[in-house]
Design a protein around this motif. Sequence first.
Motif, mmCIF file in Angstrom:
data_model
loop_
_atom_site.group_PDB
_atom_site.id
_atom_site.type_symbol
_atom_site.label_atom_id
_atom_site.label_comp_id
_atom_site.label_asym_id
_atom_site.label_seq_id
_atom_site.Cartn_x
_atom_site.Cartn_y
_atom_site.Cartn_z
ATOM 1 N N ALA A 102 0.675 -1.182 -0.044
ATOM 2 C CA ALA A 102 -0.137 -0.443 0.191
ATOM 3 C C ALA A 102 0.966 1.082 -0.096
ATOM 4 O O ALA A 102 0.226 2.133 -0.806
ATOM 5 C CB ALA A 102 -1.096 -0.119 1.113
ATOM 6 N N GLY A 103 2.117 1.657 1.124
ATOM 7 C CA GLY A 103 3.058 2.707 0.557
ATOM 8 C C GLY A 103 4.177 2.807 -0.796
ATOM 9 O O GLY A 103 3.810 3.789 -0.981
ATOM 10 N N LEU A 104 4.471 1.778 -1.058
ATOM 11 C CA LEU A 104 4.751 1.862 -2.834
ATOM 12 C C LEU A 104 3.481 2.503 -3.710
ATOM 13 O O LEU A 104 3.958 2.563 -4.662
ATOM 14 C CB LEU A 104 5.452 0.685 -2.739
ATOM 15 C CG LEU A 104 6.214 -0.149 -1.964
ATOM 16 C CD1 LEU A 104 6.948 -1.319 -2.553
ATOM 17 C CD2 LEU A 104 7.688 1.169 -2.463
ATOM 18 N N GLN A 113 5.937 11.362 4.481
ATOM 19 C CA GLN A 113 4.273 10.554 4.247
ATOM 20 C C GLN A 113 4.450 8.795 4.364
ATOM 21 O O GLN A 113 4.487 8.158 4.853
ATOM 22 C CB GLN A 113 3.683 10.517 3.619
ATOM 23 C CG GLN A 113 2.532 11.609 3.284
ATOM 24 C CD GLN A 113 2.149 11.860 2.346
ATOM 25 O OE1 GLN A 113 2.795 12.406 1.119
ATOM 26 N NE2 GLN A 113 0.344 12.551 2.217
ATOM 27 N N ILE A 114 6.343 9.170 3.515
ATOM 28 C CA ILE A 114 6.693 7.820 3.317
ATOM 29 C C ILE A 114 7.326 6.949 5.158
ATOM 30 O O ILE A 114 7.165 5.822 4.858
ATOM 31 C CB ILE A 114 8.003 7.893 2.331
ATOM 32 C CG1 ILE A 114 7.280 8.179 0.484
ATOM 33 C CG2 ILE A 114 8.805 6.460 2.197
ATOM 34 C CD1 ILE A 114 8.462 7.936 0.146
ATOM 35 N N ALA A 120 4.853 2.880 11.282
ATOM 36 C CA ALA A 120 4.001 2.135 11.270
ATOM 37 C C ALA A 120 4.017 0.612 10.463
ATOM 38 O O ALA A 120 3.703 -0.149 11.780
ATOM 39 C CB ALA A 120 2.843 2.785 10.918
ATOM 40 N N THR A 121 4.176 0.148 10.035
ATOM 41 C CA THR A 121 4.720 -0.901 8.394
ATOM 42 C C THR A 121 5.792 -1.378 9.960
ATOM 43 O O THR A 121 5.450 -2.842 10.293
ATOM 44 C CB THR A 121 5.340 -0.432 7.800
ATOM 45 O OG1 THR A 121 4.009 -0.371 6.831
ATOM 46 C CG2 THR A 121 5.892 -2.542 7.361
ATOM 47 N N LEU A 122 6.971 -0.666 10.804
ATOM 48 C CA LEU A 122 7.711 -1.478 11.464
ATOM 49 C C LEU A 122 7.236 -2.144 12.624
ATOM 50 O O LEU A 122 7.590 -3.404 13.079
ATOM 51 C CB LEU A 122 9.176 -0.512 11.555
ATOM 52 C CG LEU A 122 9.997 -1.051 12.262
ATOM 53 C CD1 LEU A 122 10.655 -2.562 11.808
ATOM 54 C CD2 LEU A 122 11.417 0.060 13.111
#
Length: 192
Positions: A102-104, A113-114, A120-122
């Motif tokens: 989703a981030g990519l 934002q990145i 958040a993913t970590l």
Amino acid sequence: MSDHRTEPTFDPQGLPEGASAEEREVAEAANQAETAQQLAQLQAELQSLQARNTELSEQHLRAQAEVLNTRRRADEEMSKARKFAVESFAESLLPVADSLEAGLAIQDATPEQIREGAEATLRQLRTVLERNKVLEINPAAGSKFDPHQHQAISMVPAPGQEANTVVAVLQKGYSIAERVLRPALVTVAAPQ
């Protein structure tokens, strides 16, 4: 006066010497009957022991079969446990992969934002690892070097620090259920 008593003598059949032929036949018949009775008792005892032996042999075979079945079931359970443990772990990682995708997918994302998405993913990944009992090995500077959890890359002079203590962590280690997956790579204070 002397008292001379003569003890009677007996022949092998237990009859007194001079027993009549008729007495001998009666004694012989009684002897044969007793022998036949003893033989019958011994044969009955032998049959009983043979039956018990057969029963015990069958019990032994059943017990061996049960042990083999139990071992086979335990092996199957272990195989399933390993398979499903990996499956469960992989399943818990899928949301992390979804977050990365989703981030990519965001084309015009700002660096902020990145960074927020990566953080958040970590956090999501750390939660998954902790839930699956994968814990960080991240020793603090100054803590005692533990060869079971740390791997020393080098020894460096560290004034004011005890020898064989961690100076810096170059790479975190990880353990799973108290077993080291990867030791933490550290530099260690050299003796002064």
